[in-house]
Design a protein around this motif. Structure first.
Motif, mmCIF file in Angstrom:
data_model
loop_
_atom_site.group_PDB
_atom_site.id
_atom_site.type_symbol
_atom_site.label_atom_id
_atom_site.label_comp_id
_atom_site.label_asym_id
_atom_site.label_seq_id
_atom_site.Cartn_x
_atom_site.Cartn_y
_atom_site.Cartn_z
ATOM 1 N N ARG A 53 0.769 -1.259 0.000
ATOM 2 C CA ARG A 53 0.000 0.000 0.000
ATOM 3 C C ARG A 53 0.795 1.301 0.000
ATOM 4 N NH1 ARG A 53 -3.392 -3.167 3.593
ATOM 5 N NH2 ARG A 53 -5.139 -3.922 2.358
ATOM 6 N N THR A 54 2.115 1.274 0.162
ATOM 7 C CA THR A 54 2.929 2.487 0.043
ATOM 8 C C THR A 54 4.180 2.136 -0.756
ATOM 9 O OG1 THR A 54 4.323 2.161 2.005
ATOM 10 C CG2 THR A 54 2.199 3.304 2.341
ATOM 11 N N PRO A 55 4.798 3.104 -1.418
ATOM 12 C CA PRO A 55 6.029 2.818 -2.173
ATOM 13 C C PRO A 55 7.144 2.252 -1.289
ATOM 14 C CG PRO A 55 5.123 4.935 -2.843
ATOM 15 C CD PRO A 55 4.320 4.484 -1.649
ATOM 16 N N ALA A 56 7.290 2.750 -0.069
ATOM 17 C CA ALA A 56 8.361 2.260 0.809
ATOM 18 C C ALA A 56 8.138 0.799 1.196
ATOM 19 C CB ALA A 56 8.466 3.127 2.051
ATOM 20 N N ARG A 57 6.886 0.457 1.495
ATOM 21 C CA ARG A 57 6.593 -0.939 1.854
ATOM 22 C C ARG A 57 6.720 -1.852 0.638
ATOM 23 N NH1 ARG A 57 2.516 -1.346 6.794
ATOM 24 N NH2 ARG A 57 1.663 -3.065 5.592
ATOM 25 N N GLU A 58 6.292 -1.373 -0.520
ATOM 26 C CA GLU A 58 6.461 -2.178 -1.734
ATOM 27 C C GLU A 58 7.945 -2.384 -2.015
ATOM 28 O OE1 GLU A 58 5.544 -2.329 -6.524
ATOM 29 O OE2 GLU A 58 4.505 -0.817 -5.320
ATOM 30 N N ALA A 59 8.752 -1.352 -1.811
ATOM 31 C CA ALA A 59 10.197 -1.468 -2.028
ATOM 32 C C ALA A 59 10.796 -2.536 -1.119
ATOM 33 C CB ALA A 59 10.873 -0.121 -1.801
ATOM 34 N N LEU A 60 10.358 -2.551 0.133
ATOM 35 C CA LEU A 60 10.843 -3.548 1.083
ATOM 36 C C LEU A 60 10.535 -4.963 0.592
ATOM 37 C CD1 LEU A 60 12.062 -4.300 3.837
ATOM 38 C CD2 LEU A 60 9.803 -3.890 4.842
ATOM 39 N N VAL A 61 9.324 -5.171 0.113
ATOM 40 C CA VAL A 61 8.942 -6.495 -0.391
ATOM 41 C C VAL A 61 9.755 -6.835 -1.634
ATOM 42 C CG1 VAL A 61 7.070 -7.946 -1.263
ATOM 43 C CG2 VAL A 61 6.596 -6.251 0.512
ATOM 44 N N ARG A 62 9.868 -5.894 -2.556
ATOM 45 C CA ARG A 62 10.605 -6.163 -3.803
ATOM 46 C C ARG A 62 12.071 -6.467 -3.524
ATOM 47 N NH1 ARG A 62 7.355 -6.767 -7.739
ATOM 48 N NH2 ARG A 62 5.465 -5.508 -7.803
ATOM 49 N N ARG A 63 12.637 -5.793 -2.531
ATOM 50 C CA ARG A 63 14.031 -6.068 -2.155
ATOM 51 C C ARG A 63 14.156 -7.492 -1.624
ATOM 52 N NH1 ARG A 63 17.379 -2.969 2.531
ATOM 53 N NH2 ARG A 63 19.377 -3.961 2.166
ATOM 54 N N GLN A 64 13.201 -7.919 -0.814
ATOM 55 C CA GLN A 64 13.236 -9.291 -0.303
ATOM 56 C C GLN A 64 13.003 -10.308 -1.414
ATOM 57 O OE1 GLN A 64 11.142 -10.534 3.130
ATOM 58 N NE2 GLN A 64 12.171 -9.076 4.455
ATOM 59 N N ILE A 65 12.104 -9.997 -2.335
ATOM 60 C CA ILE A 65 11.883 -10.889 -3.472
ATOM 61 C C ILE A 65 13.169 -11.011 -4.269
ATOM 62 C CG2 ILE A 65 10.691 -11.135 -5.698
ATOM 63 C CD1 ILE A 65 8.200 -9.863 -4.305
ATOM 64 N N GLY A 66 13.858 -9.897 -4.472
ATOM 65 C CA GLY A 66 15.142 -9.926 -5.167
ATOM 66 C C GLY A 66 16.133 -10.835 -4.459
ATOM 67 N N GLY A 67 16.165 -10.760 -3.141
ATOM 68 C CA GLY A 67 17.059 -11.624 -2.373
ATOM 69 C C GLY A 67 16.719 -13.093 -2.531
ATOM 70 N N ARG A 68 15.422 -13.402 -2.542
ATOM 71 C CA ARG A 68 15.007 -14.799 -2.738
ATOM 72 C C ARG A 68 15.395 -15.285 -4.124
ATOM 73 N NH1 ARG A 68 10.708 -16.186 -5.294
ATOM 74 N NH2 ARG A 68 9.514 -14.336 -4.727
ATOM 75 N N LEU A 69 15.119 -14.479 -5.135
ATOM 76 C CA LEU A 69 15.477 -14.857 -6.502
ATOM 77 C C LEU A 69 16.992 -15.012 -6.650
ATOM 78 C CD1 LEU A 69 12.973 -12.540 -8.381
ATOM 79 C CD2 LEU A 69 12.866 -15.047 -8.231
ATOM 80 N N PHE A 70 17.746 -14.158 -5.968
ATOM 81 C CA PHE A 70 19.203 -14.265 -5.979
ATOM 82 C C PHE A 70 19.624 -15.598 -5.375
ATOM 83 C CE2 PHE A 70 23.500 -13.614 -4.564
ATOM 84 C CZ PHE A 70 24.073 -12.829 -5.559
ATOM 85 N N ASP A 71 19.038 -15.956 -4.228
ATOM 86 C CA ASP A 71 19.346 -17.246 -3.595
ATOM 87 C C ASP A 71 19.002 -18.417 -4.506
ATOM 88 O OD1 ASP A 71 20.351 -16.152 -1.271
ATOM 89 O OD2 ASP A 71 18.640 -16.710 -0.013
ATOM 90 N N GLU A 72 17.987 -18.237 -5.327
ATOM 91 C CA GLU A 72 17.574 -19.290 -6.260
ATOM 92 C C GLU A 72 18.440 -19.305 -7.527
ATOM 93 O OE1 GLU A 72 13.225 -20.008 -6.869
ATOM 94 O OE2 GLU A 72 13.041 -18.190 -5.649
ATOM 95 N N ALA A 73 19.427 -18.406 -7.601
ATOM 96 C CA ALA A 73 20.309 -18.251 -8.762
ATOM 97 C C ALA A 73 19.538 -17.775 -9.994
ATOM 98 C CB ALA A 73 21.074 -19.543 -9.060
ATOM 99 N N ARG A 74 18.473 -17.028 -9.770
ATOM 100 C CA ARG A 74 17.691 -16.419 -10.850
ATOM 101 C C ARG A 74 18.100 -14.942 -10.907
ATOM 102 N NH1 ARG A 74 11.778 -18.378 -9.162
ATOM 103 N NH2 ARG A 74 11.181 -16.973 -10.846
ATOM 104 N N TYR A 75 19.344 -14.722 -11.329
ATOM 105 C CA TYR A 75 19.991 -13.421 -11.196
ATOM 106 C C TYR A 75 19.354 -12.313 -12.032
ATOM 107 C CZ TYR A 75 23.384 -16.454 -8.980
ATOM 108 O OH TYR A 75 23.979 -17.384 -8.170
ATOM 109 N N ARG A 76 18.908 -12.620 -13.233
ATOM 110 C CA ARG A 76 18.262 -11.581 -14.058
ATOM 111 C C ARG A 76 16.973 -11.083 -13.399
ATOM 112 N NH1 ARG A 76 21.208 -13.568 -17.932
ATOM 113 N NH2 ARG A 76 21.697 -12.525 -19.860
ATOM 114 N N GLU A 77 16.177 -12.025 -12.931
ATOM 115 C CA GLU A 77 14.933 -11.652 -12.251
ATOM 116 C C GLU A 77 15.226 -10.903 -10.946
ATOM 117 O OE1 GLU A 77 11.817 -15.033 -12.585
ATOM 118 O OE2 GLU A 77 13.791 -15.922 -12.990
ATOM 119 N N ALA A 78 16.260 -11.344 -10.231
ATOM 120 C CA ALA A 78 16.658 -10.661 -8.992
ATOM 121 C C ALA A 78 17.067 -9.227 -9.296
ATOM 122 C CB ALA A 78 17.800 -11.413 -8.314
#
Length: 159
Positions: free
Chosen positions: A96-121
């Protein structure tokens, strides 16, 4: 008490938070709020305990946003990608706010990075960086996203 930078840090190669002073982190477990406790259990490589406590925290939460994210981190530490993804998706709907969405997207990036999905991360880190910058107040978080973005891009170009 030591400053947080002396207790833990984010490893620039793996993008994972790592404990530098295990004894201090163990001591913090007895005196911190439940949300932080779940995160610390993750850092101490006790993901099953973190998941158990995170599920309890989520069940009793009136605002599910932060419990969803800390529980997703616990599942991520256990390589339970499907569960972490499901929780990230719910958190994204609740942002519901850009800052909270950024927090989620950063965590999603970290998960994708851990999965070795670097482009998506990289794409998620870039999105998070731009959202943080749009708030005008979180430049240090935008810089952290930029560093993660650079690392993910570096790995996409590695043979």
């Amino acid at each position: 008490m030591k400053p947080p930078g002396d207790i833990w840090r984010t490893d620039p190669a793996t993008l994972r938070d790592v404990v530098l002073d295990r004894a201090v982190m163990e001591d913090r477990l007895t005196q911190c709020p439940a949300l932080e406790r779940v995160w610390i259990l993750c850092l101490l490589d006790r993901p099953q305990e973190a998941i158990t406590e995170g599920l309890d925290l989520l069940a009793g939460a009136s605002d599910r946003f932060r419990p969803l994210l800390v529980l997703a981190q616990a599942y991520q530490r256990q390589y339970s990608w499907h569960e972490a993804t499901r929780l990230h998706e719910e958190a994204l709907r609740l942002a519901r706010t850009p800052a909270r969405e950024a927090l989620v997207r950063r965590q999603i990036g970290g998960r994708l990075f851990d999965e070795a999905r670097y482009r998506e991360a990289a794409a998620e880190f870039e999105w998070a960086r731009d959202l943080y910058r749009s708030t005008g107040q979180r430049e240090h978080l935008a810089q952290a996203c930029q560093q993660a973005l650079n690392r993910a891009r570096q790995l996409t170009s590695t043979p």
